[in-house]
Design an enzyme around this catalytic site. Structure first.
Site, PDB file in Angstrom:
ATOM      1  N   CYS A 121       0.966  -1.189  -0.064  1.00 29.04           N
ATOM      2  CA  CYS A 121       0.136  -0.050   0.078  1.00 29.04           C
ATOM      3  C   CYS A 121       0.831   1.445  -0.100  1.00 29.04           C
ATOM      4  O   CYS A 121       0.380   2.335  -0.167  1.00 29.04           O
ATOM      5  CB  CYS A 121      -1.011  -0.197   1.340  1.00 29.04           C
ATOM      6  SG  CYS A 121      -2.176  -1.443   1.134  1.00 29.04           S
ATOM      7  N   HIS A 258      -2.971   7.315   3.161  1.00 26.76           N
ATOM      8  CA  HIS A 258      -3.377   5.878   2.620  1.00 26.76           C
ATOM      9  C   HIS A 258      -4.688   5.869   3.214  1.00 26.76           C
ATOM     10  O   HIS A 258      -4.965   5.860   4.477  1.00 26.76           O
ATOM     11  CB  HIS A 258      -2.269   4.932   2.988  1.00 26.76           C
ATOM     12  CG  HIS A 258      -2.859   3.506   2.833  1.00 26.76           C
ATOM     13  ND1 HIS A 258      -3.602   3.139   1.680  1.00 26.76           N
ATOM     14  CD2 HIS A 258      -2.846   2.463   3.646  1.00 26.76           C
ATOM     15  CE1 HIS A 258      -3.857   1.905   1.729  1.00 26.76           C
ATOM     16  NE2 HIS A 258      -3.483   1.463   2.846  1.00 26.76           N
ATOM     17  N   ASN A 288     -10.410   0.576   0.954  1.00 30.32           N
ATOM     18  CA  ASN A 288      -8.969   0.500   1.028  1.00 30.32           C
ATOM     19  C   ASN A 288      -8.528  -0.070  -0.363  1.00 30.32           C
ATOM     20  O   ASN A 288      -8.751  -1.200  -0.682  1.00 30.32           O
ATOM     21  CB  ASN A 288      -8.253  -0.321   2.047  1.00 30.32           C
ATOM     22  CG  ASN A 288      -6.754  -0.373   2.056  1.00 30.32           C
ATOM     23  OD1 ASN A 288      -6.204   0.026   0.974  1.00 30.32           O
ATOM     24  ND2 ASN A 288      -6.385  -0.686   3.136  1.00 30.32           N
TER      25      ASN A 288
END
Length: 337
Positions: A121, A258, A288
């Site tokens: 990520c 993020h 996400n």
């Protein structure tokens, strides 16, 4: 740790943004039924209300190419003007070739160097740093794209309720001297590499050696340990990037993290010290999206007109490895292509 500060004679900045989300909207009722949890529990624990899933015929490169084209259009440049293409992903189309090569082909940018970066990520921040380090006065395309719906266990409530699919992209190029990328900072804490993983499918445990229903094919995450890592490391990353950039918390007007877990981000927010910054969150709508989450949120902030020339924009991401990356940008100042 790797830290780089942009230097004269030419400043490099973001001159175009783009994103692409699949058409299929998946609500909490659907994922909750498979994971054995209620909609209210998902919202309370994660802040996620909907996410997007790629269609059966769509792969990571399809989403990435669409986001890339949107960023090129926003920047007003053609694919042939690019000097490099980097795709950050941990869900590539294939183990090989690089997904970036497929994106390059889709864009019609034959001959332009193209490669993938996998820092899970955090990948977009790592790719952004790598692209900027090689640019002087040309253009680079950096894409974050993931299709997590293909690697999550729909019955695992720790992961299935969090993740969605998407892609975001930026074009890097020359900007006015008092704008652009001020500093980047990257860290990897490899002693924690087991916190987030997909155990099967690589050279350690080839897919051919395990049955199709082996749970090792799925994305796994130690949620409690990840939360502890982020709670400790994200405030440190913010302080470090500001120190390297010789900037203050008050100079940051926009914080784009993020989009891991909305509840977690809200809980950590007071410890960051970014009291004058607008915190841009799209996790409630898209979940996400892995390496795509920062550039998607950035594109939405840009296209909504929230980012003004001269604003301090802080990007930060964390992911498997365990890795963490940040970048401070003085927004705007694009020079005419």
């Amino acid at each position: 740790m790797s830290t780089r500060t942009a230097a004269p004679p030419t400043r490099i900045g973001i001159v175009g943004t783009g994103s692409h989300l699949p058409a299929t909207v998946v609500g909490n009722d659907e994922v909750g039924a498979r994971a054995g949890v209620e909609e209210e529990w998902i919202v309370r624990k994660t802040g996620v209300r909907t996410r997007r899933y790629a269609a059966a015929h769509e792969a990571t490169s399809d989403l990435a190419a669409a986001a890339a084209q949107a960023a090129l259009d926003d920047a007003g440049i053609l694919p042939g003007q690019l000097e490099q293409i980097i795709v950050a992903t941990s869900t590539p189309d294939h183990p090989q070739p690089a997904t970036a090569a497929i994106v390059q082909h889709r864009l019609g940018a034959d001959g332009v160097p193209a490669y993938d970066v996998n820092a899970v990520c955090s990948g977009f921040l790592f790719a952004l740093d790598a692209a900027a380090a090689r640019l002087r006065d040309g253009y680079a395309l950096v894409v974050g794209a993931d299709v997590y719906s293909r690697i999550i266990d729909p019955a695992d409530r720790r992961t299935a309720v969090l993740f969605g699919d998407g892609a975001g992209a930026v074009v890097l190029g020359p900007v006015a001297e008092d704008h652009g990328l001020v500093a980047t900072s990257l860290r990897t804490h490899g002693m924690h590499h087991r916190m987030i993983e997909v155990p099967n499918g690589g050279s350690r445990t080839p897919s051919r050696d395990v049955p199709p229903d082996d749970p090792g094919q799925y994305f796994t995450m130690d949620g409690r340990a990840v939360r502890e890592f982020v709670t400790e490391q994200l405030p440190l990353a913010v302080k470090e990037i500001l120190r390297k950039a010789d900037a203050t918390e008050e100079e940051v007007r926009h914080f784009i993290p993020h989009q891991a877990n909305g509840r977690m981000l809200r809980d950590i927010e007071p410890s960051l010290g970014l009291t004058r910054a607008r915190h841009h969150l799209v996790v409630d709508e898209f979940g996400n999206t892995g390496a795509a989450s920062v550039p998607i949120a950035l594109d939405y902030a840009n296209r909504a007109g929230h980012l003004r020339p001269g604003d301090g924009v802080l990007l930060a991401a964390f992911g498997g490895g365990m890795s963490i990356g940040s970048a401070l940008i003085k927004w705007g100042g694009a020079l005419t292509p």
